[in-house]
Design an enzyme around this catalytic site. Structure first.
Site, short mmCIF file in Angstrom:
data_model
loop_
_atom_site.label_atom_id
_atom_site.label_comp_id
_atom_site.label_asym_id
_atom_site.label_seq_id
_atom_site.Cartn_x
_atom_site.Cartn_y
_atom_site.Cartn_z
N HIS A 1 -6.36 4.05 -12.27
CA HIS A 1 -5.92 3.65 -10.92
C HIS A 1 -5.23 4.77 -10.14
CE1 HIS A 1 -2.11 3.41 -13.08
NE2 HIS A 1 -1.51 3.47 -11.92
C1 UD1 Z 1 1.38 2.10 -7.63
C2 UD1 Z 1 2.21 3.35 -7.87
C3 UD1 Z 1 1.77 3.99 -9.17
C4 UD1 Z 1 1.79 3.00 -10.31
C5 UD1 Z 1 0.99 1.76 -9.96
C6 UD1 Z 1 1.12 0.72 -11.03
C7 UD1 Z 1 2.96 4.67 -5.92
C8 UD1 Z 1 2.72 5.87 -5.10
N1 UD1 Z 1 2.01 4.34 -6.82
O1 UD1 Z 1 0.02 2.52 -7.46
O2 UD1 Z 1 2.65 5.05 -9.48
O3 UD1 Z 1 1.24 3.60 -11.43
O4 UD1 Z 1 1.49 1.23 -8.73
O5 UD1 Z 1 0.04 -0.13 -11.08
O6 UD1 Z 1 3.97 4.03 -5.77
N2 UD1 Z 1 -3.31 -3.61 -4.28
C9 UD1 Z 1 -3.69 -4.92 -4.24
N3 UD1 Z 1 -2.81 -5.83 -4.76
C10 UD1 Z 1 -1.60 -5.53 -5.24
C11 UD1 Z 1 -1.23 -4.18 -5.26
C12 UD1 Z 1 -2.10 -3.23 -4.78
O7 UD1 Z 1 -4.78 -5.27 -3.80
O8 UD1 Z 1 -0.86 -6.42 -5.69
C13 UD1 Z 1 -4.27 -2.62 -3.75
C14 UD1 Z 1 -4.17 -2.48 -2.25
O9 UD1 Z 1 -5.42 -2.16 -1.75
C15 UD1 Z 1 -3.27 -1.28 -2.09
C16 UD1 Z 1 -3.69 -0.42 -3.26
O10 UD1 Z 1 -4.00 -1.34 -4.31
O11 UD1 Z 1 -3.45 -0.61 -0.87
C17 UD1 Z 1 -2.65 0.55 -3.72
O12 UD1 Z 1 -1.43 -0.11 -4.03
P1 UD1 Z 1 -0.08 0.75 -4.11
O13 UD1 Z 1 1.03 -0.12 -4.57
O14 UD1 Z 1 0.13 1.51 -2.86
O15 UD1 Z 1 -0.42 1.82 -5.20
P2 UD1 Z 1 -0.99 1.63 -6.66
O16 UD1 Z 1 -2.30 2.32 -6.73
O17 UD1 Z 1 -0.91 0.21 -7.08
N1 UDP Z 2 -1.06 -3.59 -18.08
C1 UDP Z 2 -1.25 -4.97 -18.08
N2 UDP Z 2 -2.47 -5.46 -17.71
C2 UDP Z 2 -3.51 -4.66 -17.35
C3 UDP Z 2 -3.31 -3.26 -17.36
C4 UDP Z 2 -2.08 -2.75 -17.71
O1 UDP Z 2 -0.34 -5.72 -18.42
O2 UDP Z 2 -4.58 -5.17 -17.02
C5 UDP Z 2 0.27 -3.06 -18.43
C6 UDP Z 2 0.30 -1.99 -19.48
O3 UDP Z 2 0.44 -2.55 -20.77
C7 UDP Z 2 1.51 -1.15 -19.08
C8 UDP Z 2 1.53 -1.29 -17.59
O4 UDP Z 2 0.77 -2.44 -17.26
O5 UDP Z 2 2.71 -1.72 -19.58
C9 UDP Z 2 0.94 -0.05 -16.96
O6 UDP Z 2 0.74 -0.25 -15.63
P1 UDP Z 2 -0.11 0.75 -14.74
O7 UDP Z 2 -1.10 1.46 -15.57
O8 UDP Z 2 -0.58 -0.06 -13.58
O9 UDP Z 2 0.99 1.74 -14.17
P2 UDP Z 2 1.61 3.12 -14.70
O10 UDP Z 2 2.19 2.89 -16.04
O11 UDP Z 2 0.52 4.12 -14.66
O12 UDP Z 2 2.65 3.41 -13.66
#
Ligand code: UD1
Ligand code: UDP
Length: 363
Positions: free
Chosen positions: A203
């Site tokens: 992601h």
């Molecule tokens: C964010 C964090 C990342 C973290 C990740 C965990 C930043 C810069 N990034 O990335 O460090 O690893 O969360 O998963 O803060 N979206 C949905 N539903 C949701 C959330 C997101 O549809 O509930 C989609 C939307 O299109 C949104 C995109 O994902 O625009 C990105 O979401 P965002 O929270 O900005 O960044 P992540 O890629 O989730």
């Molecule tokens: N995770 C989860 N369901 C999923 C994928 C990940 O519960 O389908 C959990 C995973 O075990 C870990 C956390 O979400 O604890 C990681 O989240 P993510 O990879 O979105 O973010 P990051 O750690 O890179 O910030």
């Protein structure tokens, strides 16, 4: 009344703050629990609060997908109002998301101390929004809870202003606390089509927002010498859809795409899989937990988790298709020598952080 505010915004923050919320509650530290709204879908947010049996947040903000700047600005505005109203003694944030930086900025400007859980991680990759967020948050925090000595050294080299403590990472506490429950409750293995599989997630913005890299990942999973189970992050699904390749990807025989899973299901898949292929941060750490102990192929150019590499779990394999496929072949043929201990602690990080908070803030 003197209070501590715990702020979460995304899936990994809820998981990693869960053990700390429990430890603060067990130590009778008055707690305000806030969700700043960065993640909003049920399966990226509320699902974890329910599954991990956390208290209902006292305050929740509803934010939708915006540009990074607007997202950050709106959380600052919301948190400033909330902090003025609730006046906590300390605000605890975890990790490196936009919500973390926004909350820390709002707090420090009001003179409220910030405690940064998982301080001191550095990827030295300045393309990553997480690298900006973690560096800035570290420099405006009063208490820096570094998971490892490596993280502490990073902070010392940068001469951060606050006090540094090495505590372990609360994600190991989370694995230890939840895996036994997961094994009893999760039915995910009944619905997964493969007996032996690699578990994949991806992601990171610098990966999935780049069409070449996104295609590399999909093609590598399609050609992998083992079936791949892939719970897909909404950001990645959105990019595949925008590029009109989602339907095609769903038809790949070797690849089982799932919706984002709850923590209990995901833990069971981590425990059962042959290897993990990921650009996630937290998953690199979880793979080192003694009840999981799985090889992790990090599909990125860098990692801020070098401890997992040094302990024999993780390998940074890059983002090219051939390199990913070869790394999967290699990992299947030659099992990695992985340490019996996690470099991220023994599962007592939340206790350690709580003890420090009690001492420092006189609770
Ligand atoms: C964010 C964090 C990342 C973290 C990740 C965990 C930043 C810069 N990034 O990335 O460090 O690893 O969360 O998963 O803060 N979206 C949905 N539903 C949701 C959330 C997101 O549809 O509930 C989609 C939307 O299109 C949104 C995109 O994902 O625009 C990105 O979401 P965002 O929270 O900005 O960044 P992540 O890629 O989730
Ligand atoms: N995770 C989860 N369901 C999923 C994928 C990940 O519960 O389908 C959990 C995973 O075990 C870990 C956390 O979400 O604890 C990681 O989240 P993510 O990879 O979105 O973010 P990051 O750690 O890179 O910030």
């Amino acid at each position: 009344m003197k209070t501590v505010m715990v702020v979460v915004g995304t899936r990994p923050e809820i998981i990693k703050m869960a053990p700390l919320i429990r430890a603060l509650q067990a130590n009778k530290i008055p707690l305000i629990f806030t969700h700043c709204g960065q993640h909003y879908d049920y399966n990226m947010s509320q699902q974890f609060i329910e599954e991990l049996e956390l208290p209902k947040p006292d305050f929740s903000y509803k934010l939708r997908a915006y540009s990074q700047g607007i997202q950050t600005a709106r959380i600052i505005t919301y948190m400033e109002k909330l902090l003025k109203k609730t006046t906590p003694k300390l605000v605890l944030v975890e990790g490196d998301t936009n919500g973390v930086l926004a909350t820390a900025l709002a707090a420090v400007k009001l003179g409220v101390s910030v405690g940064h859980v998982e301080a001191g991680l550095r990827s030295f990759d300045f393309r990553m929004p997480e690298e900006h967020n973690r560096r800035l948050t570290d420099h405006i925090s009063s208490y820096l809870f570094a998971p490892t000595e490596t993280a502490k050294n990073n902070l010392e080299k940068e001469n951060v202003w606050g006090k540094i403590y090495v505590t372990g990472n609360t994600v190991i506490d989370a694995v230890i606390q939840h895996l036994p429950i997961a094994k009893k409750k999760s039915k995910i293995l009944e619905s997964v089509h493969f007996k032996k599989f690699a578990l994949a997630t991806a992601h990171r913005a610098e990966n999935v927002d780049d069409l070449t890299v996104l295609k590399n990942f999909v093609e590598a999973f399609a050609e992998a010498p083992i079936p791949v189970v892939y719970p897909m992050h909404p950001r990645t699904k959105k990019r595949l859809r925008q590029n009109k390749i989602y339907a095609k990807v769903r038809k790949i025989k070797n690849l089982e795409i799932l919706s984002p899973l709850g923590y209990l299901d995901f833990l069971v898949l981590m425990e059962k899989c042959e290897m993990i292929i990921t650009d996630s941060g937290g998953i690199q750490e979880e793979a080192t937990a003694p009840p999981i102990r799985k090889p992790v192929l990090v599909i990125r150019l860098s990692t801020e988790r070098p401890e997992a590499v040094k302990a024999g779990f993780a390998e940074v394999v890059g983002v090219e298709k051939d390199k990913i496929v070869k790394a999967i072949e290699r990992t299947l043929k030659q099992p990695k020598k992985m340490s019996g201990k996690s470099p991220y602690g023994d599962g007592d990080a939340a206790e350690n952080i709580t003890r420090i908070i009690k001492e420092e803030l006189d609770f």
